[in-house]
Design an enzyme around this catalytic site. Structure first.
Site, PDB file in Angstrom:
ATOM      1  N   GLU A 244       0.876  -1.174   0.000  1.00  0.00           N
ATOM      2  CA  GLU A 244       0.000   0.000   0.000  1.00  0.00           C
ATOM      3  C   GLU A 244       0.907   1.216   0.000  1.00  0.00           C
ATOM      4  O   GLU A 244       1.646   1.460   0.965  1.00  0.00           O
ATOM      5  CB  GLU A 244      -0.927   0.035   1.209  1.00  0.00           C
ATOM      6  CG  GLU A 244      -2.050   1.041   1.000  1.00  0.00           C
ATOM      7  CD  GLU A 244      -2.436   1.805   2.239  1.00  0.00           C
ATOM      8  OE1 GLU A 244      -2.194   3.039   2.251  1.00  0.00           O
ATOM      9  OE2 GLU A 244      -2.953   1.210   3.177  1.00  0.00           O
ATOM     10  N   CYS A 278      -2.685   8.135   4.420  1.00  0.00           N
ATOM     11  CA  CYS A 278      -2.562   7.655   3.045  1.00  0.00           C
ATOM     12  C   CYS A 278      -3.792   7.994   2.217  1.00  0.00           C
ATOM     13  O   CYS A 278      -3.685   8.256   1.022  1.00  0.00           O
ATOM     14  CB  CYS A 278      -2.303   6.155   3.042  1.00  0.00           C
ATOM     15  SG  CYS A 278      -3.588   5.170   3.845  1.00  0.00           S
TER      16      CYS A 278
END
Length: 509
Positions: A244, A278
């Site tokens: 990720e 994020c």
């Protein structure tokens, strides 16, 4: 000109290190850095312990995870105090991490037995029904997790819990910026009576490389550039990875949106955790009909935010001065190219690694604030003339983590969502996909590979798939072996071809 001889500088990640609060400079604690040469021994110990952990089965592991969840809940205040001391977060930001992990753990406790159970599969053709086909999910022995600093609890455990539930052992390498919280999490694992299938490797690049070299699967969360290096090193041993990576998440505000709701969401989505998330809102595209109203509402909300670490504040410290430098550079670049700052735009005036919550307008894609990941408390807003233009600009990015669409017409918003190139889209909300534990969370393009967590995918990703084919009866065994006549083999192959083509011929008409 005389060359200056190289000076060998001491490695800052050997022996013991001091961790300081980036908001105050106060000492948060001491950490003992792991010698990279010791990582193979750590991995070997985990690999030995994993066999018994797998043998407990899903029910047995669920009981251990349940005890750990109780420990996390009982020690939430202690964990959050350490989070604030180590990262300079505001109290409201620190309070988000443990509840998210409890949600994920609770979901896996309820579903892991079913998700990991062997599956039976039907025969492809009727005459193959003499075979019984089962698919089994076998855990990889050691999962290496390389976690970032922005959420020291959530980013470590949302991966570790899934791997442990699957029956793997976990070798966790927390960020060298936030190693202390991981020590506390490990203490809780052992205090709750869990076996030695969770271990820490503390350090920076050399330790990360050792973890990659000694693990059977790697979960990495961090920048796209570092993710590529992790994947390259893992490829040396063909070790599978799940990544990720970075994001530049867009938000689209259509002309029929609830403007106040959209403004509140944009501010929270951009400023939460000082923008160091994020899936934070990093750029906003607003239809021109509601642009002025939206901007006014955003500026109003941002001006009401309190900046500072700990209780009573909305926006905490950034992790260090290098992150402040990025936000400052992006703002300066935007101003030089014609953008305007409506509020904020500067470093904090006192001590600590703070940056003022910032709203930028008159922005475009020539500016770094709209194309590069800022990971700071900035909110650039761009006026667009149509939904099609908003979609085109939102997709004009190497990143594809998540996005948001605001409209009172949910069906229309879904149509827009399904044209966005990213792993998840929130309609009339932001960041909420992180709470959807039943669905996989992951990125497209340079934002990652594979699902991070969520759903059965969040467990099965840590497993190897093993197919077992067993006989239902001895009848028909050996029918295609070489000891049969060529004529018999030819008849069998002709029959298989005809049977296999029945459905394709029907569909082809």
């Amino acid at each position: 000109m005389t060359a200056t001889p190289d000076v060998e500088l001491p490695d800052p990640f050997t022996g013991t290190g001091t961790i300081r609060n980036p908001a105050t400079g106060a000492v948060a604690g001491e950490v003992h850095w792991t010698d990279p040469a010791d990582v193979p021994h750590l991995a070997a110990g985990l690999r030995a312990a994993q066999r018994e952990w797998e043998a407990r089965g899903a029910k047995g592991r669920a009981k251990v995870l349940a005890r750990y969840a109780v420990w996390l809940g009982d020690h939430r205040s202690e964990i959050e105090e350490l989070l604030i001391a180590e990262t300079g977060k505001s109290a409201v930001d620190a309070a988000q991490e443990v509840p998210l992990i409890l949600m994920i753990t609770s979901y896996y406790i309820r579903t892991m037995e079913k998700a990991l159970a062997p599956e039976t599969r039907p025969a492809a053709l009727p005459f193959l029904s003499i075979k019984k086909i089962s698919v089994h999910y076998r855990p990889r022995p050691v999962v290496g997790i390389i976690a970032p600093w922005n959420y020291p609890v959530a980013n470590a455990l949302m991966d570790a819990i899934g791997a442990l539930a699957a029956g793997c052992a976990v070798l966790l390498k927390p960020s060298e910026r936030t190693p202390l919280t991981a020590e506390l999490l490990l203490r809780g694992w052992l205090d709750s009576g869990a076996p030695d299938v969770l271990a820490l490797a503390q350090g920076a690049r050399a330790v990360s490389e050792a973890v990659i070299d000694n693990s059977d699967f790697i979960q990495f969360t961090g920048s796209s550039a570092t993710g590529a290096k992790v994947m390259e090193r893992a490829a040396r041993r063909l070790t599978p990875v799940s990544l990720e990576l970075g994001g530049k998440d867009p938000m689209i505000v259509l002309e029929d949106a609830d403007v106040d709701l959209a403004a509140h969401a944009a501010v929270w989505g951009a400023m939460f955790n000082a923008g160091q998330t994020c899936v934070s809102v990093e750029r906003v595209y607003v239809l021109e009909q509601v642009y002025d109203q939206f901007v006014d509402a955003v500026v109003r909300d941002v001006k009401n935010l309190a900046v500072g670490s700990g209780a009573g504040n909305d926006i905490g410290s950034m992790i260090d001065e290098s992150q402040v430098d990025v936000a400052e550079r992006h703002v300066a670049d935007a101003l030089a190219k014609g953008a305007r700052v409506l509020t904020g735009g500067r470093r904090g005036t006192g001590s600590g690694s703070f940056f003022e919550p910032t709203v930028l307008v008159d922005v475009d894609h020539s500016m770094a604030c709209m194309t590069e990941e800022t990971f700071g408390p900035t909110l650039p807003i761009m006026k667009v003339s149509s939904a099609d233009e908003a979609i085109r600009l939102a997709n004009d990015s190497p990143y594809g983590l998540s996005a948001a669409v605001f409209s009172k017409d949910v069906d229309r918003a879904k149509e827009v969502a399904l044209q966005l190139d990213c792993g998840g889209v929130n309609i009339n909300d932001v960041i909420s996909n992180l709470m959807c534990t039943t669905a996989p969370m992951g990125g497209w393009k340079t934002s990652g590979i594979g699902a991070r967590f969520g759903g059965p995918e969040g467990l099965r990703k840590y497993c190897r798939v093993e197919t077992v084919v067993s006989p239902r009866t001895a009848v028909g065994a050996g029918g295609n072996y070489y000891n049969n006549s060529h004529r018999a083999l030819q008849r069998m192959n002709t029959m298989m071809t005809k049977l296999a083509l029945i459905r394709p011929r029907r569909m082809a008409k």
